[in-house]
Write a protein that holds these residues in place. Structure first.
Motif, short mmCIF file in Angstrom:
data_model
loop_
_atom_site.label_atom_id
_atom_site.label_comp_id
_atom_site.label_asym_id
_atom_site.label_seq_id
_atom_site.Cartn_x
_atom_site.Cartn_y
_atom_site.Cartn_z
N TYR A 137 31.50 -47.87 56.30
CA TYR A 137 31.41 -48.33 54.78
C TYR A 137 32.46 -47.88 54.05
CZ TYR A 137 26.62 -49.87 55.47
OH TYR A 137 25.41 -50.45 55.71
N TRP A 138 32.70 -48.78 53.06
CA TRP A 138 33.86 -48.70 52.04
C TRP A 138 33.61 -48.51 50.75
CZ3 TRP A 138 38.56 -49.36 55.01
CH2 TRP A 138 38.60 -49.72 56.32
N TYR A 139 34.48 -47.72 49.93
CA TYR A 139 34.40 -47.91 48.41
C TYR A 139 35.10 -49.13 48.15
CZ TYR A 139 33.07 -42.75 48.26
OH TYR A 139 32.31 -41.49 48.66
N LEU A 140 34.73 -49.70 47.02
CA LEU A 140 35.59 -50.99 46.36
C LEU A 140 35.95 -50.39 45.10
CD1 LEU A 140 36.63 -53.52 46.29
CD2 LEU A 140 34.48 -54.47 46.01
N HIS A 141 37.27 -50.25 45.06
CA HIS A 141 37.78 -50.10 43.60
C HIS A 141 38.38 -51.26 43.13
CE1 HIS A 141 41.27 -49.01 41.04
NE2 HIS A 141 40.60 -48.04 40.57
N LEU A 142 38.09 -51.70 41.97
CA LEU A 142 38.20 -52.97 41.27
C LEU A 142 39.28 -52.94 40.31
CD1 LEU A 142 34.34 -53.96 40.74
CD2 LEU A 142 36.07 -54.95 42.55
N ASN A 143 40.30 -53.48 40.22
CA ASN A 143 41.38 -53.54 39.19
C ASN A 143 41.55 -54.97 38.87
OD1 ASN A 143 43.50 -53.01 37.70
ND2 ASN A 143 44.96 -52.41 39.25
N LEU A 144 40.86 -55.81 38.38
CA LEU A 144 40.94 -57.13 38.39
C LEU A 144 41.80 -57.68 37.25
CD1 LEU A 144 37.42 -57.75 39.57
CD2 LEU A 144 39.47 -58.59 40.56
N PRO A 145 42.57 -58.73 37.32
CA PRO A 145 43.50 -59.11 36.61
C PRO A 145 43.24 -58.90 34.85
CG PRO A 145 43.66 -60.49 38.28
CD PRO A 145 42.47 -59.87 38.51
N HIS A 146 42.00 -59.64 34.60
CA HIS A 146 41.53 -59.71 33.17
C HIS A 146 40.75 -58.68 32.58
CE1 HIS A 146 37.78 -61.04 34.44
NE2 HIS A 146 37.45 -61.41 33.27
N TRP A 147 40.35 -57.57 33.60
CA TRP A 147 39.62 -56.55 32.96
C TRP A 147 40.48 -55.35 32.39
CZ3 TRP A 147 35.39 -55.25 36.96
CH2 TRP A 147 34.50 -56.15 37.48
N GLU A 148 39.77 -54.81 31.26
CA GLU A 148 40.71 -54.02 30.59
C GLU A 148 40.69 -52.51 31.43
OE1 GLU A 148 39.12 -53.66 26.69
OE2 GLU A 148 39.43 -55.60 26.12
N THR A 149 39.85 -52.18 32.27
CA THR A 149 39.73 -50.82 32.82
C THR A 149 39.48 -51.12 34.26
OG1 THR A 149 37.27 -50.36 32.51
CG2 THR A 149 38.88 -49.78 30.86
N THR A 150 39.90 -50.18 35.18
CA THR A 150 39.37 -50.24 36.74
C THR A 150 38.01 -49.38 36.76
OG1 THR A 150 40.42 -48.00 37.01
CG2 THR A 150 41.85 -50.02 37.28
N SER A 151 37.47 -49.65 38.02
CA SER A 151 36.07 -49.12 38.18
C SER A 151 35.75 -49.31 39.59
CB SER A 151 35.01 -49.77 37.14
OG SER A 151 35.11 -51.20 37.50
N TYR A 152 34.67 -48.77 40.02
CA TYR A 152 34.14 -48.95 41.48
C TYR A 152 32.85 -49.53 41.40
CZ TYR A 152 37.26 -45.29 43.00
OH TYR A 152 38.25 -44.27 43.28
N TYR A 153 32.99 -50.52 42.47
CA TYR A 153 31.75 -51.54 42.87
C TYR A 153 30.64 -50.34 43.05
CZ TYR A 153 29.38 -55.51 44.49
OH TYR A 153 28.67 -56.59 44.78
#
Length: 478
Positions: A137-153
């Motif tokens: 199992y894996w964490y998923l850290h999201l740093n998507l192009p148009h998102w203002e902040t990063t976050s975790y799934y």
């Protein structure tokens, strides 16, 4: 990166000697004599006149040459498996199984990494899959192009769902802007084997490893790391090296994000032949750490000259940079680098852009000099080149001064926090204490047994008062 360069995407930075030799044959057919390694573990090279299709036809492995900047290579820390510290369940074969499932060219940057290594960046992708302590199992850290902040799934991702999740996110991420919204949307259409996140991801504090030379791997094998200071890898050398690997049953060659490559699983009986091969080509496998921990734009002579100037200054002043990494960037404010210290080259002001003026630089570093903190600190701005060596030496000393303190902080986080008081039960007659942490050895009561679970026949071990004669109280700790 030079946008005019074409690429061969090597998934996860892992290729076989046969596949790499096939790619080299294609590049030689195009009249090339050298190739660059990219920061996303791919091959980079100049190619004119749209020759992709004609070259691809001579490939035995159906290798694709990519000219589109929109497609991204998948980054993985497979290169670290079995030679650096690893998450207990994560094996090299796990990476290979996952990478094999990718049947499309991603447009999002995907990183698949072990948090217990430092060689491969963990957070500089758009989708950062990071191994958890739960097997597969894996964490998923999201740093998507148009998102203002990063976050975790909000849940952990199963190994064999990584490709499914990645492809689905690429299709819908522009329609949402939160991790919770993304999860809700995907849950309606995907049947995945998620797992609840029982704790937040903790990235250990690690120094940058030495990754060059012939090093022992287990009892009867070795691994080899090779680094070219100018990142111009001779195709004839690479082709012959692939032949050496094939002749010695070496199955994989790994490209690192630091413009170098690593080969694992070299048998003891092959070491003498390897050393003869490297000696024949005059390959130096013991470069100074001062110059190996740099990340530069590909095919940028100005950046390479600046690096040489700074490395000479470090060497002349006997400065150690062990564990630190440095990056040179032409993209001011982009902040997507994964080096401890970043040197940004400023563009000249519009008013003097047609004149030959000396460039100025900004110096930044990550909090605690740890790229995994994702927090930049500005150290100096608009400084001249001649000032950079002194500033970087100051930062190096600052790094070593705080290094021990940071390790202590990490260790203290692992220690249980003791409170100043603890609840216990005390005999009203003789004031003997029953502490559940200790239990009562005389009465055969095991440590960890709460007072409520004591049998009703329990008696004070000193005065034999009954259980009902005990009262709850606070014991102050020293």
């Amino acid at each position: 990166m030079n946008d005019d360069l074409h690429r061969i995407l090597i998934k996860g930075g892992v290729t076989s000697p046969g596949e790499l030799k096939d790619s080299i044959t294609m590049l030689e057919a195009a009249g090339l004599s050298e190739v660059y390694f990219g920061s996303r573990q791919d091959l980079l090279f100049p190619l004119a006149d749209a020759k992709e299709e004609s070259l691809e036809r001579i490939s035995k492995f159906n290798t694709d040459i990519i000219s589109e900047r929109s497609y991204q290579n998948i980054v993985s820390s497979y290169v670290c498996a079995d030679i650096f510290d690893m998450t207990y369940w994560l094996k090299g074969s796990t990476y290979l199984y996952i990478l094999e499932q990718f049947d499309y060219f991603p447009k999002l940057k995907i990183n698949i990494t072990d948090p217990k290594q430092r060689l491969v960046p963990i957070f500089n992708g758009n989708l950062n899959f990071i191994a958890s302590e739960n097997e597969d199992y894996w964490y998923l850290h999201l740093n998507l192009p148009h998102w203002e902040t990063t976050s975790y799934y909000p849940v952990l991702i199963y190994s064999w769902d990584i490709v499914t999740i990645s492809k689905a996110i690429e299709e819908v991420y522009k329609t949402v802007d939160t991790a919770e919204g993304l999860f809700a949307l995907l849950s309606k259409t995907l049947d995945t084997n998620n797992k609840n996140m029982d704790k937040e991801l903790q990235i250990p504090y690690l120094t940058f490893p030495y990754y060059e030379g012939v090093n022992r791997m287990g009892l009867d094998q070795f691994w080899l790391g090779l680094y070219w200071r100018n990142n111009r890898y001779d195709l004839k050398f690479l082709k012959e090296f692939c032949g050496f690997c094939l002749d010695n049953s070496i199955g994989k060659i790994c490209i690192t994000p630091w413009k170098s490559f690593i080969v694992k699983g070299i048998k003891t009986e092959s070491r003498a032949e390897l050393e003869r091969f490297l000696g024949h080509w005059g390959i130096n496998v013991r470069h100074s750490q001062l110059e190996m921990n740099w990340h530069l734009p590909v095919d940028d002579l100005d950046a390479l000259e600046l690096k040489k100037f700074l490395v000479r200054s470090f060497d002349q002043n006997d400065i150690s940079t062990y564990g630190l990494t440095f990056g040179i960037s032409n993209d001011v404010g982009k902040r997507s680098h994964f080096s401890s210290v970043i040197i940004e080259k400023n563009s000249p002001p519009e008013i003097v852009k047609n004149f030959d003026v000396r460039p100025t630089y900004n110096v930044l570093h990550f909090e605690n000099f740890n790229p995994n903190t994702n927090s930049y600190i500005a150290y100096a701005q608009d400084v001249d080149k001649i000032e950079l060596p002194g500033l970087l030496m100051e930062l190096s000393k600052k790094y070593f001064k705080q290094l021990g303190e940071e390790k202590k902080k990490t260790e203290n986080k692992k220690k249980p926090v003791l409170e100043n008081t603890r609840q216990v039960y005390q005999c009203n007659s003789c004031f003997t204490i029953y502490d559940e942490i200790i239990g009562d050895n005389k009465a055969n009561i095991a440590a960890g047994t709460s007072f409520e679970k004591l049998p009703e026949t329990y008696q004070c071990s000193v005065c034999e008062s009954s259980k009902v004669e005990f009262s709850k109280t606070e014991m102050h700790l020293l």
